[in-house]
Design a protein around this motif. Structure first.
Motif, PDB file in Angstrom:
ATOM      1  N   ALA A  78       0.817  -1.212   0.000  1.00  0.00           N
ATOM      2  CA  ALA A  78       0.000   0.000   0.000  1.00  0.00           C
ATOM      3  C   ALA A  78       0.855   1.268   0.000  1.00  0.00           C
ATOM      4  O   ALA A  78       0.481   2.275  -0.601  1.00  0.00           O
ATOM      5  N   ALA A 155      -4.363  -3.405   4.466  1.00  0.00           N
ATOM      6  CA  ALA A 155      -4.338  -2.528   3.296  1.00  0.00           C
ATOM      7  C   ALA A 155      -3.928  -3.312   2.057  1.00  0.00           C
ATOM      8  O   ALA A 155      -2.882  -3.945   2.015  1.00  0.00           O
ATOM      9  N   ARG A 156      -4.779  -3.285   1.051  1.00  0.00           N
ATOM     10  CA  ARG A 156      -4.496  -3.983  -0.205  1.00  0.00           C
ATOM     11  C   ARG A 156      -5.074  -3.168  -1.337  1.00  0.00           C
ATOM     12  O   ARG A 156      -6.087  -2.497  -1.174  1.00  0.00           O
ATOM     13  N   ASP A 157      -4.443  -3.253  -2.513  1.00  0.00           N
ATOM     14  CA  ASP A 157      -5.073  -2.609  -3.651  1.00  0.00           C
ATOM     15  C   ASP A 157      -6.185  -3.525  -4.158  1.00  0.00           C
ATOM     16  O   ASP A 157      -6.308  -4.685  -3.763  1.00  0.00           O
TER      17      ASP A 157
END
Length: 229
Positions: A78, A155-157
């Motif tokens: 992230a 948090a990840r795209d």
């Protein structure tokens, strides 16, 4: 070499005064401005990506000494992804000093996420080449600021999140394909389809393929993850 007034002002926003100002000039020169006597920022971008990665990885380890690799990896991704680099670039108005060819200028290159992210990495490399790792580390940690300590553990795209969802359902990774392209050559718009093995799909259109893929993945994940079993 003497820097122009706008680049001197940018030095102040960046927080680093260059002993070799030609490095900064190269870092803000897009490939559309390349000539026989002018290098673009692509090689610096390659280096800056690695410098940023090392600084962020070390900062995350220091910030959370008990975190496992599986917790650190999504936070790292992230913080180093192009979207975050572009966000930092906007924070210091990097777009205002980019040297762009006419076509990129006309297509709004100073605001393009991919272009800003690449340039931010190039500027990091320029600082590293100019004054070493400690100087680059100081600039990165100051500009990334609270992002390092506040980034969420999950948090990840969108593309990563969609792939993980598909794997959890026993499906193959999603497939992305360009279904349409419109607009003039200097300002193309790409339509990308994200499709799962079960036939579920969503499309999105953006000025960069990466951005369209992320938007399509986000839309598809929102729909399939909220669907009732």
């Amino acid at each position: 070499m003497k820097l122009s007034g706008d680049l001197k002002a940018f030095e102040s926003r960046l927080g680093h005064e260059f002993g070799r100002p030609e490095l900064l000039v190269r870092a803000v020169t897009h490939g559309s401005m390349t000539t026989a006597n002018r290098d673009d920022n692509q090689r610096l971008e390659f280096l800056g990506d690695r410098v940023l990665g090392l600084v962020i990885a070390e900062a995350l380890l220091e910030n959370d000494k008990g975190a496992a690799e599986g917790q650190l990896a999504p936070r790292y991704n992230a913080l180093v992804r192009k979207e975050t680099c572009a966000e930092v670039a906007r924070q210091i108005d990097l777009g205002a000093v980019l040297k762009l060819g006419r076509s990129e200028m006309m297509s709004g290159g100073r605001r393009k996420q991919a272009l800003l992210g690449d340039a931010m990495e190039a500027v990091i490399a320029a600082v590293y080449r100019d004054a070493g790792f400690d100087a680059a580390q100081e600039v990165i940690l100051r500009l990334w600021g609270d992002r390092v300590t506040s980034v969420k553990a999950d948090a990840r795209d969108a593309k990563t999140a969609l792939q993980e969802w598909a794997q959890a359902q026993g499906l193959a990774p999603p497939v992305y394909r360009e279904t349409a392209r419109s607009g003039p050559d200097h300002a193309p718009q790409f339509t990308i389809e994200a499709r799962l093995e079960n036939g579920e799909a969503e499309e999105a259109t953006a000025g960069a393929k990466r951005q369209a893929e992320q938007t399509a993945a986000k839309a598809l994940l929102a729909r399939v993850a909220s669907a009732k079993p």
